[in-house]
Write a protein that holds these residues in place. Structure first.
Motif, PDB file in Angstrom:
ATOM      1  N   MET A   1       0.846  -1.178   0.000  1.00  0.00           N
ATOM      2  CA  MET A   1       0.000   0.000   0.000  1.00  0.00           C
ATOM      3  C   MET A   1       0.883   1.230   0.000  1.00  0.00           C
ATOM      4  O   MET A   1       1.768   1.355   0.836  1.00  0.00           O
ATOM      5  N   PRO A   2       0.655   2.141  -0.942  1.00  0.00           N
ATOM      6  CA  PRO A   2       1.453   3.368  -0.937  1.00  0.00           C
ATOM      7  C   PRO A   2       1.158   4.188   0.318  1.00  0.00           C
ATOM      8  O   PRO A   2       0.009   4.325   0.715  1.00  0.00           O
ATOM      9  N   HIS A   3       2.205   4.702   0.946  1.00  0.00           N
ATOM     10  CA  HIS A   3       2.018   5.418   2.198  1.00  0.00           C
ATOM     11  C   HIS A   3       2.167   6.926   2.073  1.00  0.00           C
ATOM     12  O   HIS A   3       1.621   7.651   2.893  1.00  0.00           O
ATOM     13  N   ASN A   4       2.878   7.400   1.057  1.00  0.00           N
ATOM     14  CA  ASN A   4       2.953   8.853   0.937  1.00  0.00           C
ATOM     15  C   ASN A   4       1.910   9.341  -0.076  1.00  0.00           C
ATOM     16  O   ASN A   4       1.400   8.567  -0.892  1.00  0.00           O
ATOM     17  N   ALA A   5       1.589  10.595  -0.005  1.00  0.00           N
ATOM     18  CA  ALA A   5       0.494  11.156  -0.806  1.00  0.00           C
ATOM     19  C   ALA A   5       0.743  11.039  -2.305  1.00  0.00           C
ATOM     20  O   ALA A   5      -0.181  10.730  -3.072  1.00  0.00           O
ATOM     21  N   GLU A   6       1.967  11.241  -2.724  1.00  0.00           N
ATOM     22  CA  GLU A   6       2.277  11.186  -4.159  1.00  0.00           C
ATOM     23  C   GLU A   6       2.097   9.769  -4.712  1.00  0.00           C
ATOM     24  O   GLU A   6       1.495   9.578  -5.767  1.00  0.00           O
ATOM     25  N   ASP A   7       2.617   8.779  -3.988  1.00  0.00           N
ATOM     26  CA  ASP A   7       2.473   7.391  -4.439  1.00  0.00           C
ATOM     27  C   ASP A   7       1.011   6.949  -4.433  1.00  0.00           C
ATOM     28  O   ASP A   7       0.565   6.232  -5.325  1.00  0.00           O
ATOM     29  N   LYS A   8       0.285   7.372  -3.416  1.00  0.00           N
ATOM     30  CA  LYS A   8      -1.129   7.021  -3.329  1.00  0.00           C
ATOM     31  C   LYS A   8      -1.902   7.641  -4.497  1.00  0.00           C
ATOM     32  O   LYS A   8      -2.724   6.981  -5.132  1.00  0.00           O
ATOM     33  N   HIS A   9      -1.625   8.899  -4.804  1.00  0.00           N
ATOM     34  CA  HIS A   9      -2.294   9.573  -5.922  1.00  0.00           C
ATOM     35  C   HIS A   9      -1.976   8.874  -7.243  1.00  0.00           C
ATOM     36  O   HIS A   9      -2.861   8.660  -8.076  1.00  0.00           O
ATOM     37  N   ARG A  10      -0.717   8.488  -7.413  1.00  0.00           N
ATOM     38  CA  ARG A  10      -0.308   7.798  -8.638  1.00  0.00           C
ATOM     39  C   ARG A  10      -1.027   6.448  -8.765  1.00  0.00           C
ATOM     40  O   ARG A  10      -1.499   6.090  -9.840  1.00  0.00           O
ATOM     41  N   ALA A  11      -1.138   5.702  -7.663  1.00  0.00           N
ATOM     42  CA  ALA A  11      -1.824   4.407  -7.692  1.00  0.00           C
ATOM     43  C   ALA A  11      -3.305   4.587  -8.008  1.00  0.00           C
ATOM     44  O   ALA A  11      -3.871   3.837  -8.816  1.00  0.00           O
ATOM     45  N   ILE A  12      -3.937   5.571  -7.405  1.00  0.00           N
ATOM     46  CA  ILE A  12      -5.368   5.818  -7.660  1.00  0.00           C
ATOM     47  C   ILE A  12      -5.585   6.230  -9.102  1.00  0.00           C
ATOM     48  O   ILE A  12      -6.543   5.780  -9.752  1.00  0.00           O
ATOM     49  N   THR A  13      -4.704   7.052  -9.636  1.00  0.00           N
ATOM     50  CA  THR A  13      -4.814   7.462 -11.040  1.00  0.00           C
ATOM     51  C   THR A  13      -4.712   6.251 -11.958  1.00  0.00           C
ATOM     52  O   THR A  13      -5.494   6.114 -12.908  1.00  0.00           O
ATOM     53  N   ARG A  14      -3.785   5.365 -11.671  1.00  0.00           N
ATOM     54  CA  ARG A  14      -3.637   4.160 -12.493  1.00  0.00           C
ATOM     55  C   ARG A  14      -4.859   3.266 -12.371  1.00  0.00           C
ATOM     56  O   ARG A  14      -5.324   2.693 -13.361  1.00  0.00           O
ATOM     57  N   LEU A  15      -5.400   3.137 -11.157  1.00  0.00           N
ATOM     58  CA  LEU A  15      -6.599   2.325 -10.965  1.00  0.00           C
ATOM     59  C   LEU A  15      -7.791   2.901 -11.733  1.00  0.00           C
ATOM     60  O   LEU A  15      -8.577   2.151 -12.319  1.00  0.00           O
TER      61      LEU A  15
END
Length: 88
Positions: A1-15
């Protein structure tokens, strides 16, 4: 699970992109489109899912392996299980 905001945003965008691909694929199947474009779209979705999974595995491995002094046997077993499921 991405823990920082940038990684989380990138994962959500890809999803969301994968979700859009799935919705487009559903519409193509409902419309009775030719098989070749549907198969190409499936291949693109598979690549997108594999790319996302690889990124998430990378982050998880880095977090797990960075534990001090060393990852536990349970951490290693979990990592191997994740890799086996990824490689199927």
């Amino acid at each position: 699970m991405p823990h920082n905001a940038e990684d989380k945003h990138r994962a959500i965008t890809r999803l969301r992109r994968i979700k859009g691909q799935a919705e487009a694929l559903e519409r193509a199947v409902e419309a009775g489109s030719d098989c070749a474009p549907i198969l190409q779209q499936l291949a693109a979705m598979r690549g997108a899912v594999h790319g996302l999974m690889a990124d998430l595995l990378d982050g998880h491995m880095r977090e797990t392996m960075a534990k001090q002094p060393a990852p536990s046997q349970a951490d290693i077993d979990e990592m191997l299980s994740l890799l086996r499921s990824y490689l199927k």
